[in-house]
Design an enzyme around this catalytic site. Sequence first.
Site, mmCIF file in Angstrom:
data_model
loop_
_atom_site.group_PDB
_atom_site.id
_atom_site.type_symbol
_atom_site.label_atom_id
_atom_site.label_comp_id
_atom_site.label_asym_id
_atom_site.label_seq_id
_atom_site.Cartn_x
_atom_site.Cartn_y
_atom_site.Cartn_z
ATOM 1 C CD GLU A 25 -1.466 4.220 7.954
ATOM 2 O OE1 GLU A 25 -1.382 4.727 8.972
ATOM 3 O OE2 GLU A 25 -1.679 5.103 7.013
ATOM 4 N NE ARG A 49 -3.529 2.271 2.886
ATOM 5 C CZ ARG A 49 -3.117 3.293 3.658
ATOM 6 N NH1 ARG A 49 -2.154 3.281 4.615
ATOM 7 N NH2 ARG A 49 -3.862 4.576 3.703
ATOM 8 C CG ASN A 67 -5.230 3.717 8.496
ATOM 9 O OD1 ASN A 67 -4.914 2.724 7.985
ATOM 10 N ND2 ASN A 67 -4.763 4.911 7.878
ATOM 11 C CE1 TYR A 104 0.011 3.673 13.385
ATOM 12 C CE2 TYR A 104 -1.952 4.431 12.580
ATOM 13 C CZ TYR A 104 -0.960 4.073 12.706
ATOM 14 O OH TYR A 104 -0.331 3.716 11.289
ATOM 15 C CD GLU A 144 -4.868 7.986 9.438
ATOM 16 O OE1 GLU A 144 -4.480 9.039 9.900
ATOM 17 O OE2 GLU A 144 -4.681 7.072 9.899
ATOM 18 C CG HIS A 154 -1.157 9.285 3.439
ATOM 19 N ND1 HIS A 154 -1.198 7.934 3.807
ATOM 20 C CD2 HIS A 154 -0.831 9.793 4.633
ATOM 21 C CE1 HIS A 154 -1.104 7.499 5.044
ATOM 22 N NE2 HIS A 154 -0.710 8.702 5.550
#
Length: 471
Positions: free
Chosen positions: A377, A83, A312, A314, A180, A127
């Site tokens: 991610e 990616r 994504n 985290y 995002e 991005h």
Amino acid sequence: ARAITAAAVPGLPPGFRWGVATAAYQIEGAAAEDGRTPSIWDTYCRVPGMVVRGENGDVACDHYHRMPEDVRLIADLGVDTYRFSLSWPRIQPGGRGPANAKGLDFYKRLVDELEARDITPWITLYHWDLPQELETGDISGSPAGGGWPARDTAHRFAEYAALAYDALGDRVKHWTTLNEPWCSAMLGYAYGNQAPGRQDFGDAIRAVHHLLLGHGLAARHIRETAAARGHELELGITLNLGTATPETDSPEDAEACRRADGMGRRLYLDPLVKGAYPEDVVADLALRNAELPVRDGDLAVISTPIDVLGVNFYRGTLFSGVTEEGSPADAEGLPVTRGVERDLPRTAMDWEITPTALTDLLVGLEEEYGVPTVVTENGAAFEDTVSEDGQIHDADRTTYLADHIAAVAAARAAGADVRGYFAWSLMDNFEWSYGYDKRFGIVRVDYGTQERTLKDSAKWYRDTIRLTRGR
Ligand code: GBH
């Protein structure tokens, strides 16, 4: 950190997609080469105080010049998917007008290299590197006015997406429109800790709508073009998502979680999947005098079907609905939505490590939205050290990856249709406002020599993938 050896991950089928991810501005460098013009990040990096040590992406990992070598590295990891993002100001300098053949050529060569090694390209169109000319305003004092708060930017994005798809759509099946949008809108236009560094909540909310509209316009064009030309297509968008857990069972804490989940997740997923903004979030925004600038027909565009949702992940967060003094209202009289720190292990970003939240998130997405997902991610920065043997024994990162991959397997076991997992990141890179200080790579980059070294986590990842595929 506990010692961890590679083993097959039970519950992940042989066809599960394994990848590594990067983004153009974070790795490419070559900022002024072959016709590329500045993006809002090139500008932001030059504003004193915005980026640690005043660093920027001028050179980064020099990937633009080392791309074939980097693709060999990706192949060595044994992943099936890479990616990466396309740089808008490389492909369409200034954000308007015709495509720049030299810019496109770099990505064509990248796709050639990937194809030669049987690695599937997974393109992200945006991005965060908006061409500076489309922003017009910047934080050094000139009047703001453009950028994502302006509706025209959605149309500019769709035009750029069409140029990129025209050039690469016959060879690339996987297309993600935005990475995002929450970060682009909130960090870029409300909090100002990412480019372009503006701080106006109303602008940020206008940006949310125009990012989603840009996504929808691009998605519709790509879908129609793919159908007309008989191209295989898997289209999606990537969101940064977490979970909101109440600190206590008080109604205030439940409301805080509703608001946090609304602003972070439902504000994007409801229009994308259900074709309507969530009413409670619209009401929360009105309390803050902010409004989504919706016009007739916009929601039909935004809800153009997607094939896959990129997630994504985290961390998850604990929320309280009262101040530390116990008040449900803040200084401006608005309801309190306060993240509460827990006594949990943390990464070098100071983010709590919460793998089970990933299971909860993926299962919740399946239940509420029913779209197939890929973790586009997941990863962590830690204080890596190079040992005397020249190796990087990053057991903390290996543990982080192992626990989150296990969380994905648990989500699948609970019925979530999660189809892949991409480690963030292939290699250490320009970590936005943190500059080169924070290292998320599974491959180390020595920025003095541009030498790449597989960290222990990369070897563990490679072995785990191989074992899980049963080969
Ligand atoms: C990703 O964004 C980006 O896509 C990628 O480019 C970047 O390098 C990578 O993450 C690592 O940072 O306020 O403590 O709760 C991450 C987006 C949004 C993740 C804010 C953490 C909350 C941190 N981030 N989020 S906290």
